[in-house]
Design a protein around this motif. Structure first.
Motif, PDB file in Angstrom:
ATOM      1  N   GLU A 114      -6.968   3.995   4.231  1.00 27.95           N
ATOM      2  CA  GLU A 114      -8.220   3.261   4.180  1.00 27.95           C
ATOM      3  C   GLU A 114      -9.132   3.766   3.063  1.00 27.95           C
ATOM      4  O   GLU A 114      -9.231   4.969   2.827  1.00 27.95           O
ATOM      5  CB  GLU A 114      -8.920   3.401   5.534  1.00 27.95           C
ATOM      6  N   ASP A 115      -9.783   2.846   2.391  1.00 32.23           N
ATOM      7  CA  ASP A 115     -10.754   3.157   1.326  1.00 32.23           C
ATOM      8  C   ASP A 115     -10.167   4.088   0.260  1.00 32.23           C
ATOM      9  O   ASP A 115     -10.840   5.010  -0.208  1.00 32.23           O
ATOM     10  CB  ASP A 115     -12.019   3.805   1.902  1.00 32.23           C
ATOM     11  N   ALA A 116      -8.918   3.864  -0.108  1.00 39.21           N
ATOM     12  CA  ALA A 116      -8.239   4.816  -0.984  1.00 39.21           C
ATOM     13  C   ALA A 116      -7.904   4.281  -2.369  1.00 39.21           C
ATOM     14  O   ALA A 116      -7.612   5.055  -3.267  1.00 39.21           O
ATOM     15  CB  ALA A 116      -6.960   5.305  -0.311  1.00 39.21           C
ATOM     16  N   GLY A 117      -7.880   2.990  -2.560  1.00 37.47           N
ATOM     17  CA  GLY A 117      -7.509   2.453  -3.862  1.00 37.47           C
ATOM     18  C   GLY A 117      -6.301   1.554  -3.773  1.00 37.47           C
ATOM     19  O   GLY A 117      -6.275   0.630  -2.974  1.00 37.47           O
ATOM     20  N   TYR A 118      -5.291   1.855  -4.551  1.00 42.81           N
ATOM     21  CA  TYR A 118      -4.142   0.966  -4.670  1.00 42.81           C
ATOM     22  C   TYR A 118      -2.869   1.618  -4.154  1.00 42.81           C
ATOM     23  O   TYR A 118      -2.683   2.827  -4.257  1.00 42.81           O
ATOM     24  CB  TYR A 118      -3.995   0.517  -6.123  1.00 42.81           C
ATOM     25  N   GLY A 119      -1.973   0.791  -3.600  1.00 40.94           N
ATOM     26  CA  GLY A 119      -0.766   1.264  -2.930  1.00 40.94           C
ATOM     27  C   GLY A 119       0.115   2.178  -3.738  1.00 40.94           C
ATOM     28  O   GLY A 119       0.549   3.217  -3.257  1.00 40.94           O
ATOM     29  N   ARG A 120       0.373   1.791  -4.968  1.00 46.12           N
ATOM     30  CA  ARG A 120       1.292   2.588  -5.778  1.00 46.12           C
ATOM     31  C   ARG A 120       0.755   3.997  -6.013  1.00 46.12           C
ATOM     32  O   ARG A 120       1.448   4.991  -5.821  1.00 46.12           O
ATOM     33  CB  ARG A 120       1.548   1.888  -7.110  1.00 46.12           C
ATOM     34  N   ALA A 121      -0.478   4.092  -6.424  1.00 45.22           N
ATOM     35  CA  ALA A 121      -1.058   5.395  -6.772  1.00 45.22           C
ATOM     36  C   ALA A 121      -1.274   6.281  -5.554  1.00 45.22           C
ATOM     37  O   ALA A 121      -1.093   7.496  -5.624  1.00 45.22           O
ATOM     38  CB  ALA A 121      -2.378   5.194  -7.508  1.00 45.22           C
ATOM     39  N   VAL A 122      -1.624   5.695  -4.433  1.00 43.53           N
ATOM     40  CA  VAL A 122      -1.999   6.473  -3.260  1.00 43.53           C
ATOM     41  C   VAL A 122      -0.837   6.653  -2.282  1.00 43.53           C
ATOM     42  O   VAL A 122      -0.562   7.763  -1.824  1.00 43.53           O
ATOM     43  CB  VAL A 122      -3.196   5.810  -2.537  1.00 43.53           C
ATOM     44  N   CYS A 123      -0.153   5.565  -1.960  1.00 43.99           N
ATOM     45  CA  CYS A 123       0.841   5.612  -0.884  1.00 43.99           C
ATOM     46  C   CYS A 123       2.214   6.128  -1.298  1.00 43.99           C
ATOM     47  O   CYS A 123       2.897   6.754  -0.491  1.00 43.99           O
ATOM     48  CB  CYS A 123       0.986   4.231  -0.255  1.00 43.99           C
ATOM     49  N   VAL A 124       2.625   5.863  -2.535  1.00 40.98           N
ATOM     50  CA  VAL A 124       3.955   6.324  -2.952  1.00 40.98           C
ATOM     51  C   VAL A 124       4.076   7.849  -2.813  1.00 40.98           C
ATOM     52  O   VAL A 124       5.050   8.333  -2.232  1.00 40.98           O
ATOM     53  CB  VAL A 124       4.320   5.830  -4.369  1.00 40.98           C
ATOM     54  N   PRO A 125       3.122   8.652  -3.278  1.00 45.10           N
ATOM     55  CA  PRO A 125       3.252  10.107  -3.089  1.00 45.10           C
ATOM     56  C   PRO A 125       3.269  10.525  -1.612  1.00 45.10           C
ATOM     57  O   PRO A 125       4.001  11.438  -1.232  1.00 45.10           O
ATOM     58  CB  PRO A 125       2.022  10.679  -3.800  1.00 45.10           C
ATOM     59  N   VAL A 126       2.484   9.862  -0.783  1.00 50.49           N
ATOM     60  CA  VAL A 126       2.442  10.189   0.642  1.00 50.49           C
ATOM     61  C   VAL A 126       3.787   9.885   1.296  1.00 50.49           C
ATOM     62  O   VAL A 126       4.372  10.730   1.987  1.00 50.49           O
ATOM     63  CB  VAL A 126       1.310   9.402   1.355  1.00 50.49           C
ATOM     64  N   VAL A 127       4.296   8.679   1.062  1.00 51.08           N
ATOM     65  CA  VAL A 127       5.577   8.279   1.659  1.00 51.08           C
ATOM     66  C   VAL A 127       6.706   9.141   1.122  1.00 51.08           C
ATOM     67  O   VAL A 127       7.619   9.517   1.864  1.00 51.08           O
ATOM     68  CB  VAL A 127       5.842   6.783   1.438  1.00 51.08           C
ATOM     69  N   SER A 128       6.649   9.496  -0.147  1.00 52.79           N
ATOM     70  CA  SER A 128       7.668  10.360  -0.729  1.00 52.79           C
ATOM     71  C   SER A 128       7.760  11.690   0.024  1.00 52.79           C
ATOM     72  O   SER A 128       8.852  12.147   0.378  1.00 52.79           O
ATOM     73  CB  SER A 128       7.358  10.617  -2.200  1.00 52.79           C
ATOM     74  N   LYS A 129       6.619  12.302   0.296  1.00 51.78           N
ATOM     75  CA  LYS A 129       6.609  13.576   1.026  1.00 51.78           C
ATOM     76  C   LYS A 129       7.128  13.419   2.448  1.00 51.78           C
ATOM     77  O   LYS A 129       7.905  14.246   2.933  1.00 51.78           O
ATOM     78  CB  LYS A 129       5.197  14.160   1.053  1.00 51.78           C
ATOM     79  N   VAL A 130       6.720  12.349   3.107  1.00 51.87           N
ATOM     80  CA  VAL A 130       7.158  12.123   4.486  1.00 51.87           C
ATOM     81  C   VAL A 130       8.669  11.869   4.541  1.00 51.87           C
ATOM     82  O   VAL A 130       9.377  12.467   5.352  1.00 51.87           O
ATOM     83  CB  VAL A 130       6.380  10.961   5.134  1.00 51.87           C
ATOM     84  N   LEU A 131       9.168  10.996   3.672  1.00 53.97           N
ATOM     85  CA  LEU A 131      10.611  10.689   3.693  1.00 53.97           C
ATOM     86  C   LEU A 131      11.455  11.894   3.309  1.00 53.97           C
ATOM     87  O   LEU A 131      12.544  12.086   3.849  1.00 53.97           O
ATOM     88  CB  LEU A 131      10.919   9.498   2.779  1.00 53.97           C
ATOM     89  N   THR A 132      10.960  12.710   2.393  1.00 54.78           N
ATOM     90  CA  THR A 132      11.689  13.930   2.030  1.00 54.78           C
ATOM     91  C   THR A 132      11.775  14.865   3.235  1.00 54.78           C
ATOM     92  O   THR A 132      12.842  15.421   3.519  1.00 54.78           O
ATOM     93  CB  THR A 132      10.990  14.641   0.844  1.00 54.78           C
ATOM     94  N   ALA A 133      10.690  15.022   3.963  1.00 55.79           N
ATOM     95  CA  ALA A 133      10.688  15.876   5.163  1.00 55.79           C
ATOM     96  C   ALA A 133      11.614  15.305   6.238  1.00 55.79           C
ATOM     97  O   ALA A 133      12.361  16.046   6.877  1.00 55.79           O
ATOM     98  CB  ALA A 133       9.275  16.018   5.709  1.00 55.79           C
ATOM     99  N   VAL A 134      11.569  14.002   6.429  1.00 56.51           N
ATOM    100  CA  VAL A 134      12.437  13.367   7.429  1.00 56.51           C
ATOM    101  C   VAL A 134      13.902  13.571   7.047  1.00 56.51           C
ATOM    102  O   VAL A 134      14.719  13.929   7.883  1.00 56.51           O
ATOM    103  CB  VAL A 134      12.106  11.861   7.555  1.00 56.51           C
ATOM    104  N   GLN A 135      14.213  13.350   5.772  1.00 59.07           N
ATOM    105  CA  GLN A 135      15.583  13.518   5.313  1.00 59.07           C
ATOM    106  C   GLN A 135      16.096  14.943   5.556  1.00 59.07           C
ATOM    107  O   GLN A 135      17.209  15.149   6.002  1.00 59.07           O
ATOM    108  CB  GLN A 135      15.686  13.177   3.825  1.00 59.07           C
ATOM    109  N   GLN A 136      15.258  15.935   5.311  1.00 62.22           N
ATOM    110  CA  GLN A 136      15.656  17.333   5.512  1.00 62.22           C
ATOM    111  C   GLN A 136      15.895  17.628   6.989  1.00 62.22           C
ATOM    112  O   GLN A 136      16.766  18.414   7.343  1.00 62.22           O
ATOM    113  CB  GLN A 136      14.609  18.266   4.939  1.00 62.22           C
ATOM    114  N   ASN A 137      15.124  16.999   7.862  1.00 61.69           N
ATOM    115  CA  ASN A 137      15.269  17.232   9.296  1.00 61.69           C
ATOM    116  C   ASN A 137      16.432  16.457   9.916  1.00 61.69           C
ATOM    117  O   ASN A 137      16.860  16.799  11.026  1.00 61.69           O
ATOM    118  CB  ASN A 137      13.966  16.884  10.026  1.00 61.69           C
ATOM    119  N   LEU A 138      16.949  15.447   9.240  1.00 62.77           N
ATOM    120  CA  LEU A 138      18.056  14.675   9.770  1.00 62.77           C
ATOM    121  C   LEU A 138      19.406  15.286   9.413  1.00 62.77           C
ATOM    122  O   LEU A 138      20.426  14.879   9.953  1.00 62.77           O
ATOM    123  CB  LEU A 138      18.003  13.228   9.248  1.00 62.77           C
TER     124      LEU A 138
END
Length: 87
Positions: free
Chosen positions: A62-86
Motif C-alpha cells: 500500500e502507498d508504495a509506488g509501482y509493482g515492478r520497483a516495489v514488489c519484485v524485490p519483495v517476492v524475490s526474497k520470499v520465493l528464494t526463502a520458500v525454495q530453500q525450505n522446500l
C-alpha cells in the motif's frame, strides 16, 4: 491457459528479470492501484512453475509506488526463502 502462462513467463524474462528468481520458472504480472491524493498501491501476482511444489503468489504494498520497483524485490526474497525450505 497455456498462452497466458507463456505471456506471464515472458513478462518475467523481458521486463522484471529472470535473474530476480534464480532457479525458478516464474510467471508474473504487475499492477498499480491508483488512489486519489496518495501514492499508488504496488501489486504483483504470479506463479512458480514446478510440478512438485507449484506455487501462486500475490504481493500488494500500500502507498508504495509501482509493482515492478516495489514488489519484485519483495517476492524475490520470499520465493528464494520458500525454495530453500522446500529442499
Amino acid at each position: 491457459a497455456k498462452v497466458l502462462q507463456e505471456y506471464m513467463q515472458n513478462n518475467v524474462t523481458v521486463k522484471y528479470g529472470a535473474e530476480n528468481f534464480p532457479g525458478l520458472t516464474v510467471g508474473a504480472k504487475t499492477g498499480t492501484g491508483e488512489v486519489e491524493g496518495k501514492k499508488p498501491n504496488a501489486m504483483l501476482a504470479g506463479f512458480v512453475e514446478n510440478e512438485k511444489y507449484p506455487l501462486a503468489f500475490i504481493a500488494c504494498v500500500e502507498d508504495a509506488g509501482y509493482g515492478r520497483a516495489v514488489c519484485v524485490p519483495v517476492v524475490s526474497k520470499v520465493l528464494t526463502a520458500v525454495q530453500q525450505n522446500l529442499k
